[in-house]
Design a protein around this motif. Structure first.
Motif, PDB file in Angstrom:
ATOM      1  N   PHE A  87       0.850  -1.194   0.000  1.00  0.00           N
ATOM      2  CA  PHE A  87       0.000   0.000   0.000  1.00  0.00           C
ATOM      3  C   PHE A  87       0.885   1.243   0.000  1.00  0.00           C
ATOM      4  O   PHE A  87       1.941   1.261   0.652  1.00  0.00           O
ATOM      5  CB  PHE A  87      -0.910   0.046   1.228  1.00  0.00           C
ATOM      6  CG  PHE A  87      -1.887  -1.085   1.330  1.00  0.00           C
ATOM      7  CD1 PHE A  87      -3.162  -0.983   0.787  1.00  0.00           C
ATOM      8  CD2 PHE A  87      -1.542  -2.262   1.975  1.00  0.00           C
ATOM      9  CE1 PHE A  87      -4.067  -2.025   0.891  1.00  0.00           C
ATOM     10  CE2 PHE A  87      -2.439  -3.303   2.090  1.00  0.00           C
ATOM     11  CZ  PHE A  87      -3.702  -3.196   1.542  1.00  0.00           C
ATOM     12  N   SER A  88       0.451   2.263  -0.703  1.00  0.00           N
ATOM     13  CA  SER A  88       1.096   3.583  -0.642  1.00  0.00           C
ATOM     14  C   SER A  88       0.126   4.560  -0.008  1.00  0.00           C
ATOM     15  O   SER A  88      -1.020   4.698  -0.457  1.00  0.00           O
ATOM     16  CB  SER A  88       1.489   4.067  -2.044  1.00  0.00           C
ATOM     17  OG  SER A  88       2.522   3.273  -2.573  1.00  0.00           O
ATOM     18  N   ILE A  89       0.595   5.222   1.042  1.00  0.00           N
ATOM     19  CA  ILE A  89      -0.192   6.259   1.712  1.00  0.00           C
ATOM     20  C   ILE A  89       0.293   7.615   1.203  1.00  0.00           C
ATOM     21  O   ILE A  89       1.488   7.791   0.897  1.00  0.00           O
ATOM     22  CB  ILE A  89      -0.019   6.149   3.241  1.00  0.00           C
ATOM     23  CG1 ILE A  89      -0.524   4.770   3.714  1.00  0.00           C
ATOM     24  CG2 ILE A  89      -0.767   7.252   3.974  1.00  0.00           C
ATOM     25  CD1 ILE A  89      -0.258   4.486   5.172  1.00  0.00           C
ATOM     26  N   ASP A  90      -0.592   8.568   1.082  1.00  0.00           N
ATOM     27  CA  ASP A  90      -0.242   9.915   0.623  1.00  0.00           C
ATOM     28  C   ASP A  90       0.948  10.437   1.425  1.00  0.00           C
ATOM     29  O   ASP A  90       0.880  10.612   2.649  1.00  0.00           O
ATOM     30  CB  ASP A  90      -1.451  10.839   0.789  1.00  0.00           C
ATOM     31  CG  ASP A  90      -1.204  12.214   0.202  1.00  0.00           C
ATOM     32  OD1 ASP A  90      -0.131  12.438  -0.388  1.00  0.00           O
ATOM     33  OD2 ASP A  90      -2.101  13.072   0.341  1.00  0.00           O
ATOM     34  N   LYS A  91       2.067  10.700   0.717  1.00  0.00           N
ATOM     35  CA  LYS A  91       3.322  11.051   1.386  1.00  0.00           C
ATOM     36  C   LYS A  91       3.477  12.547   1.651  1.00  0.00           C
ATOM     37  O   LYS A  91       4.388  12.950   2.395  1.00  0.00           O
ATOM     38  CB  LYS A  91       4.515  10.584   0.541  1.00  0.00           C
ATOM     39  CG  LYS A  91       4.626   9.080   0.394  1.00  0.00           C
ATOM     40  CD  LYS A  91       5.854   8.734  -0.434  1.00  0.00           C
ATOM     41  CE  LYS A  91       6.007   7.224  -0.584  1.00  0.00           C
ATOM     42  NZ  LYS A  91       7.206   6.896  -1.396  1.00  0.00           N
ATOM     43  N   ARG A  92       2.649  13.372   1.055  1.00  0.00           N
ATOM     44  CA  ARG A  92       2.889  14.810   1.121  1.00  0.00           C
ATOM     45  C   ARG A  92       2.960  15.348   2.543  1.00  0.00           C
ATOM     46  O   ARG A  92       3.873  16.147   2.861  1.00  0.00           O
ATOM     47  CB  ARG A  92       1.817  15.553   0.302  1.00  0.00           C
ATOM     48  CG  ARG A  92       1.977  15.351  -1.203  1.00  0.00           C
ATOM     49  CD  ARG A  92       0.835  15.953  -1.975  1.00  0.00           C
ATOM     50  NE  ARG A  92      -0.440  15.288  -1.660  1.00  0.00           N
ATOM     51  CZ  ARG A  92      -1.601  15.652  -2.166  1.00  0.00           C
ATOM     52  NH1 ARG A  92      -1.671  16.690  -3.003  1.00  0.00           N
ATOM     53  NH2 ARG A  92      -2.714  14.999  -1.848  1.00  0.00           N
ATOM     54  N   PRO A  93       2.079  14.971   3.447  1.00  0.00           N
ATOM     55  CA  PRO A  93       2.218  15.491   4.815  1.00  0.00           C
ATOM     56  C   PRO A  93       3.531  15.083   5.473  1.00  0.00           C
ATOM     57  O   PRO A  93       4.125  15.863   6.232  1.00  0.00           O
ATOM     58  CB  PRO A  93       1.021  14.879   5.543  1.00  0.00           C
ATOM     59  CG  PRO A  93       0.041  14.529   4.471  1.00  0.00           C
ATOM     60  CD  PRO A  93       0.866  14.135   3.305  1.00  0.00           C
ATOM     61  N   PHE A  94       4.003  13.881   5.159  1.00  0.00           N
ATOM     62  CA  PHE A  94       5.244  13.401   5.782  1.00  0.00           C
ATOM     63  C   PHE A  94       6.468  14.063   5.149  1.00  0.00           C
ATOM     64  O   PHE A  94       7.463  14.315   5.831  1.00  0.00           O
ATOM     65  CB  PHE A  94       5.314  11.878   5.661  1.00  0.00           C
ATOM     66  CG  PHE A  94       4.071  11.186   6.154  1.00  0.00           C
ATOM     67  CD1 PHE A  94       3.754  11.175   7.513  1.00  0.00           C
ATOM     68  CD2 PHE A  94       3.191  10.593   5.274  1.00  0.00           C
ATOM     69  CE1 PHE A  94       2.604  10.554   7.972  1.00  0.00           C
ATOM     70  CE2 PHE A  94       2.036   9.973   5.722  1.00  0.00           C
ATOM     71  CZ  PHE A  94       1.740   9.953   7.076  1.00  0.00           C
ATOM     72  N   GLN A  95       6.378  14.340   3.844  1.00  0.00           N
ATOM     73  CA  GLN A  95       7.475  15.065   3.200  1.00  0.00           C
ATOM     74  C   GLN A  95       7.590  16.482   3.752  1.00  0.00           C
ATOM     75  O   GLN A  95       8.702  17.002   3.968  1.00  0.00           O
ATOM     76  CB  GLN A  95       7.248  15.108   1.684  1.00  0.00           C
ATOM     77  CG  GLN A  95       7.423  13.748   1.022  1.00  0.00           C
ATOM     78  CD  GLN A  95       6.967  13.725  -0.417  1.00  0.00           C
ATOM     79  OE1 GLN A  95       6.153  14.574  -0.833  1.00  0.00           O
ATOM     80  NE2 GLN A  95       7.457  12.770  -1.194  1.00  0.00           N
ATOM     81  N   ILE A  96       6.439  17.108   4.007  1.00  0.00           N
ATOM     82  CA  ILE A  96       6.451  18.447   4.614  1.00  0.00           C
ATOM     83  C   ILE A  96       7.067  18.377   6.009  1.00  0.00           C
ATOM     84  O   ILE A  96       7.856  19.256   6.397  1.00  0.00           O
ATOM     85  CB  ILE A  96       5.017  19.017   4.663  1.00  0.00           C
ATOM     86  CG1 ILE A  96       4.512  19.292   3.251  1.00  0.00           C
ATOM     87  CG2 ILE A  96       4.964  20.275   5.510  1.00  0.00           C
ATOM     88  CD1 ILE A  96       3.052  19.666   3.186  1.00  0.00           C
ATOM     89  N   ALA A  97       6.733  17.330   6.761  1.00  0.00           N
ATOM     90  CA  ALA A  97       7.292  17.184   8.103  1.00  0.00           C
ATOM     91  C   ALA A  97       8.797  17.006   8.039  1.00  0.00           C
ATOM     92  O   ALA A  97       9.536  17.524   8.896  1.00  0.00           O
ATOM     93  CB  ALA A  97       6.636  15.996   8.813  1.00  0.00           C
ATOM     94  N   VAL A  98       9.302  16.295   7.030  1.00  0.00           N
ATOM     95  CA  VAL A  98      10.750  16.118   6.874  1.00  0.00           C
ATOM     96  C   VAL A  98      11.412  17.456   6.578  1.00  0.00           C
ATOM     97  O   VAL A  98      12.455  17.797   7.164  1.00  0.00           O
ATOM     98  CB  VAL A  98      11.040  15.090   5.753  1.00  0.00           C
ATOM     99  CG1 VAL A  98      12.527  15.103   5.386  1.00  0.00           C
ATOM    100  CG2 VAL A  98      10.631  13.687   6.198  1.00  0.00           C
ATOM    101  N   GLU A  99      10.819  18.212   5.664  1.00  0.00           N
ATOM    102  CA  GLU A  99      11.405  19.515   5.338  1.00  0.00           C
ATOM    103  C   GLU A  99      11.387  20.442   6.553  1.00  0.00           C
ATOM    104  O   GLU A  99      12.341  21.200   6.799  1.00  0.00           O
ATOM    105  CB  GLU A  99      10.634  20.159   4.176  1.00  0.00           C
ATOM    106  CG  GLU A  99      10.724  19.394   2.865  1.00  0.00           C
ATOM    107  CD  GLU A  99      12.162  19.240   2.395  1.00  0.00           C
ATOM    108  OE1 GLU A  99      12.937  20.199   2.559  1.00  0.00           O
ATOM    109  OE2 GLU A  99      12.509  18.164   1.854  1.00  0.00           O
ATOM    110  N   SER A 100      10.296  20.420   7.307  1.00  0.00           N
ATOM    111  CA  SER A 100      10.215  21.252   8.507  1.00  0.00           C
ATOM    112  C   SER A 100      11.284  20.850   9.513  1.00  0.00           C
ATOM    113  O   SER A 100      11.914  21.712  10.148  1.00  0.00           O
ATOM    114  CB  SER A 100       8.826  21.131   9.126  1.00  0.00           C
ATOM    115  OG  SER A 100       8.743  21.866  10.330  1.00  0.00           O
TER     116      SER A 100
END
Length: 384
Positions: A87-100
């Motif tokens: 399964f792939s879960i929408d990564k955008r929130p986690f990518q934002i958290a990494v950048e933050s």
């Protein structure tokens, strides 16, 4: 009263025929049967149990993070390998958290650099007493706080990167996957306890596979006594051999080994749980499948006769034996397993008994009858 000559003749003829029949019956030879002493052999005992197959590994697949299902990468029921993307879960929130988190690290590093410079400038001034020791201690403390903030920011980055990695749900084991329990676009809950997370699917391993069965208290005691007497190793410590057949099979063609015996008996059923492990290279054996198991029960001396020599008498099993005078009698026996192509007689038969092995189908062969015997021989098969 006057008798009819025709009637008298008929009566006389009937009497003559009856007398002739009785004479012929009296002169009929005794039925011929083949007899033999039971075969005495040392055989391997195989005890039979019913049970079902269970997967060696069974895993409920749940996500470690919450989010929307973006893509499903498997077909329901297919074989998957450990590490395959499911399964792939929408990564955008986690990518934002990494950048933050990366930005927080950069900010923390700048603070560490600033505080290091402050300390370096304050140290010579404190030595020349231009600044007080208190000021130097304050700046040193600020540097320590900045380094701690940097360590916290780096930990936050690792956590954010882990969440980003967990946005891809991968197979934890190899095996056959079940159907998907969610669809693309579904919002799932991850992390926390299993009761609060969303079940995505399940995976069961295929090869090898377990066979689980229950043995009675009597079987357990017999095995324990055999072990204590040194006649059979316990299945708790030794991988005793087993043979298995499925519901539609007639031969014990599948082999395996014991690998577990429970530590206590079930007080309600009076049974103890055992488990064998079996190879399943072609995947035919599936969890939940019913089967019969034969467990190695040691070796013993036994008396064997052909199955055809055993007769059912209501609820009993009997064999016919003949004494030296040719008189037939019946013995109630308790049949056991098949060994070397013959039936083991557990009780009721003596090694010197002359057992009827052929001719038993003749109705004249019954208890109390006198028969003519032909000596035969009971032979075992090459394998059993």
């Amino acid at each position: 009263m006057i008798k009819s000559p025709k009637l008298s003749a008929a009566v006389a003829m009937a009497i003559a025929l009856l007398a002739s029949s009785l004479a012929a019956h009296a002169q009929a030879p005794a039925p011929r049967v083949t007899v033999s002493k039971p075969l005495a052999e040392r055989v391997t005992q195989w005890d039979e149990f019913s049970g079902r197959f269970e997967a060696v590994q069974r895993v409920e697949v749940r996500a470690r993070v919450s989010g929307f299902i973006e893509k499903i990468h498997f077909r329901d029921g297919q074989i998957v390998k450990a590490g395959d993307l499911l399964f792939s879960i929408d990564k955008r929130p986690f990518q934002i958290a990494v950048e933050s988190a990366k930005a927080a690290i950069a900010r923390a590093k700048a603070q560490v650099s600033l505080q290091q410079n402050e300390v370096q400038r304050a140290r010579p001034l404190a030595e020349s007493r231009v600044l007080t020791e208190r000021t130097l201690d304050q700046r040193s403390s600020n540097l320590a706080v900045a380094k701690a903030d940097l360590a916290a920011a780096e930990a936050s980055l690792r956590s954010a990167q882990l969440d980003l990695e967990w946005a891809e749900v991968r197979a934890p084991i190899s095996g056959r996957i079940s159907d998907r329990r969610v669809d693309v676009g579904a919002l799932i809950s991850g992390g926390g306890s299993s009761g609060q997370t969303t079940l995505l699917t399940t995976i069961v391993s295929i090869d090898p596979i377990n066979f689980v069965f229950d043995a009675s208290e009597a079987d357990y005691l017999r095995y324990a006594r055999l072990f204590n007497n040194g006649n059979r190793p316990t299945s708790r410590d030794t991988a005793n051999p087993v043979r298995i057949r499925l519901a539609d099979e007639t031969t014990w063609s599948r082999t395996g080994r014991m690998d577990f015996v429970d530590n206590s008996l079930n007080p309600r059923s009076g049974t103890i749980r055992g488990r064998a492990i079996v190879k399943n290279p072609n995947g035919l054996l599936s969890p939940g499948l019913f089967g019969r198991l034969q467990l190695y029960g040691g070796e013993f001396d036994a008396l064997l006769v052909p199955d055809r020599a055993i007769v059912s008498d209501q609820t009993r099993k009997i064999v016919f034996v003949v004494d030296d005078a040719g008189k037939v009698s019946a013995k109630v026996v308790r049949p056991g397993q098949i060994a070397k192509g013959l039936r083991v007689i557990q009780s009721g038969l003596d090694a010197n008994d002359r057992v009827v092995i052929d001719g038993i189908a003749n109705p004249a062969v019954r208890p109390g009858a006198t028969v003519t015997t032909v000596e035969g021989e009971i032979k075992s098969a090459q394998s059993g």
